[in-house]
Design an enzyme around this catalytic site. Structure first.
Site, PDB file in Angstrom:
ATOM      1  N   GLU A  56      27.211  28.912  49.273  1.00  0.00           N
ATOM      2  CA  GLU A  56      26.537  27.731  49.805  1.00  0.00           C
ATOM      3  C   GLU A  56      25.051  27.735  49.441  1.00  0.00           C
ATOM      4  O   GLU A  56      24.487  26.692  49.094  1.00  0.00           O
ATOM      5  CB  GLU A  56      26.688  27.668  51.332  1.00  0.00           C
ATOM      6  CG  GLU A  56      28.128  27.534  51.807  1.00  0.00           C
ATOM      7  CD  GLU A  56      28.755  28.869  52.154  1.00  0.00           C
ATOM      8  OE1 GLU A  56      29.496  28.923  53.148  1.00  0.00           O
ATOM      9  OE2 GLU A  56      28.512  29.864  51.416  1.00  0.00           O
ATOM     10  N   CYS A  78      29.184  30.923  57.174  1.00  0.00           N
ATOM     11  CA  CYS A  78      28.906  32.015  58.111  1.00  0.00           C
ATOM     12  C   CYS A  78      27.856  31.576  59.125  1.00  0.00           C
ATOM     13  O   CYS A  78      26.943  30.799  58.829  1.00  0.00           O
ATOM     14  CB  CYS A  78      28.461  33.266  57.368  1.00  0.00           C
ATOM     15  SG  CYS A  78      26.921  33.091  56.435  1.00  0.00           S
ATOM     16  N   TRP A 174      55.519  48.405  22.810  1.00  0.00           N
ATOM     17  CA  TRP A 174      55.142  47.595  23.971  1.00  0.00           C
ATOM     18  C   TRP A 174      56.354  46.807  24.428  1.00  0.00           C
ATOM     19  O   TRP A 174      57.114  46.303  23.590  1.00  0.00           O
ATOM     20  CB  TRP A 174      54.015  46.636  23.617  1.00  0.00           C
ATOM     21  CG  TRP A 174      52.729  47.306  23.241  1.00  0.00           C
ATOM     22  CD1 TRP A 174      52.254  47.537  22.001  1.00  0.00           C
ATOM     23  CD2 TRP A 174      51.759  47.834  24.136  1.00  0.00           C
ATOM     24  NE1 TRP A 174      51.045  48.173  22.051  1.00  0.00           N
ATOM     25  CE2 TRP A 174      50.715  48.355  23.371  1.00  0.00           C
ATOM     26  CE3 TRP A 174      51.669  47.906  25.530  1.00  0.00           C
ATOM     27  CZ2 TRP A 174      49.602  48.960  23.940  1.00  0.00           C
ATOM     28  CZ3 TRP A 174      50.561  48.486  26.089  1.00  0.00           C
ATOM     29  CH2 TRP A 174      49.543  49.003  25.298  1.00  0.00           C
ATOM     30  N   ASP A 204      51.439  58.522  29.704  1.00  0.00           N
ATOM     31  CA  ASP A 204      50.790  57.458  28.926  1.00  0.00           C
ATOM     32  C   ASP A 204      49.289  57.618  28.751  1.00  0.00           C
ATOM     33  O   ASP A 204      48.695  56.913  27.914  1.00  0.00           O
ATOM     34  CB  ASP A 204      51.054  56.097  29.581  1.00  0.00           C
ATOM     35  CG  ASP A 204      52.531  55.738  29.620  1.00  0.00           C
ATOM     36  OD1 ASP A 204      53.298  56.339  28.848  1.00  0.00           O
ATOM     37  OD2 ASP A 204      52.907  54.875  30.426  1.00  0.00           O
TER      38      ASP A 204
END
Length: 323
Positions: A56, A78, A174, A204
């Site tokens: 804001e 807020c 992949w 991996d």
């Protein structure tokens, strides 16, 4: 006051803007704000890294005068005191736009309802609840932390059509194509932390970084689910429930492998499933998920609802959320 015809359109734009802050604003919510007058955007803002400045404040500074304008904000402004800056409800009350449209009220008890009340006391018309479901999805990390005192957890799986994540020997590069992998890297950039299990780490040696132009600085913190020590640059987590203790983490991305996925599902800690399915059959490969302790099929139903599905090259992405 009731919403106007174009309120949803502008709020969805503010929600899209808020997405830029996902994974960067914890412990604050990633809020988006747009100031509109006569159908034109006068100012906009999104909560910045570390939680300040707020959306804001940025939107108001960009807009200058907001006389006669409508301010669209994804979360109630807020209203509580902070040493880091003024309350957004006070900034808006002083700026005096004609209207403020809010998607969600703030669950933080320091603000809950007080921000809207402060605006109305200043004579500003307030409309609340516009595009609330989309706003909840956008701020899922903050809302999950507020409600459950833990991060919002996304479990990512990349599988073949028959539900395998690797060949029988563990080969997995992949499963999916370039477009799906790029999308996964975007998802990584929207999370403060990313987690794999020890077996995936040993097999991996994953980097778990973001390898996309312009987003390399948004690589998440790396976590390892293990009862042992973590290597340098990693944080060890002994069991899934301990994610509640992670400071500055409202979004957790769980990438693998099968035992780790099962551990989080058994602990009922998965809020979102991100399923990438490649048009291949492996047969006899390694399954995506290990045993999750399911006692009967009836208890498996009604837990997941599809939120989105799309094609990424030749692969399909399916996103499920808790029902």
């Amino acid at each position: 006051m009731p919403p106007r015809a174009d309120d949803r359109r502008w709020m969805l734009a503010a929600i899209a803007l808020a997405g830029r802050g996902s994974g960067r604003t914890a412990p604050n919510p990633n809020v988006g704000c747009i100031v509109v007058r006569d159908g034109r955007v006068m100012g906009r803002g999104v909560t910045q890294a570390g939680g300040r400045p707020h959306a804001e404040a940025q939107a108001l500074a960009m807009a200058g005068s907001v006389e006669g304008a409508t301010v669209y904000v994804t979360l109630e402004p807020c209203a509580h005191f902070s040493t880091r800056g003024p309350a957004c409800a006070d900034l808006l009350a002083a700026a005096a736009p004609a209207r403020v449209v809010v998607a969600l009220t703030d669950p933080d008890p320091r603000t809950n309802g007080r921000g809207i009340a402060r605006l109305e006391a200043a004579g500003i018309a307030v409309t609340a609840g516009v595009a609330a479901d989309e706003a909840r999805r956008s701020m899922a990390g903050f809302l999950t932390r507020q409600a459950s005192n833990r991060p919002h957890v996304t479990l990512k799986l990349a599988t073949s059509l028959d539900g395998c994540i690797a060949l029988a020997d563990g080969s997995s590069r992949w499963i999916t194509g370039d477009a799906a992998r790029a999308h996964c890297h975007v998802e990584r950039s929207r999370h403060e932390a990313i987690l794999v299990g020890r077996r995936t780490f040993d097999a991996d040696a994953p980097r778990l970084d973001v390898r996309l132009p312009g987003l390399a600085d948004r690589s998440p913190r790396r976590l390892l689910l293990t009862h042992g020590a973590a290597p340098e640059g990693w944080t060890a987590i002994a069991r899934p429930q301990l994610i509640a203790d992670l400071e500055g983490v409202d979004h957790l991305f769980v990438e693998g492998g099968a035992a780790t996925a099962a551990a989080f599902l058994r602990a009922d800690l998965v809020d979102r499933l991100l399923l990438y399915t490649a048009p291949i059959l492996i047969g006899g490969g390694r399954p995506a998920i290990a045993d999750i302790g399911l006692g009967d099929l009836a208890s498996a139903h009604g837990r997941w609802c599809m939120a989105d599905t799309r094609m990424l090259g030749s692969d399909r992405l399916s996103i499920y959320e808790r029902c």
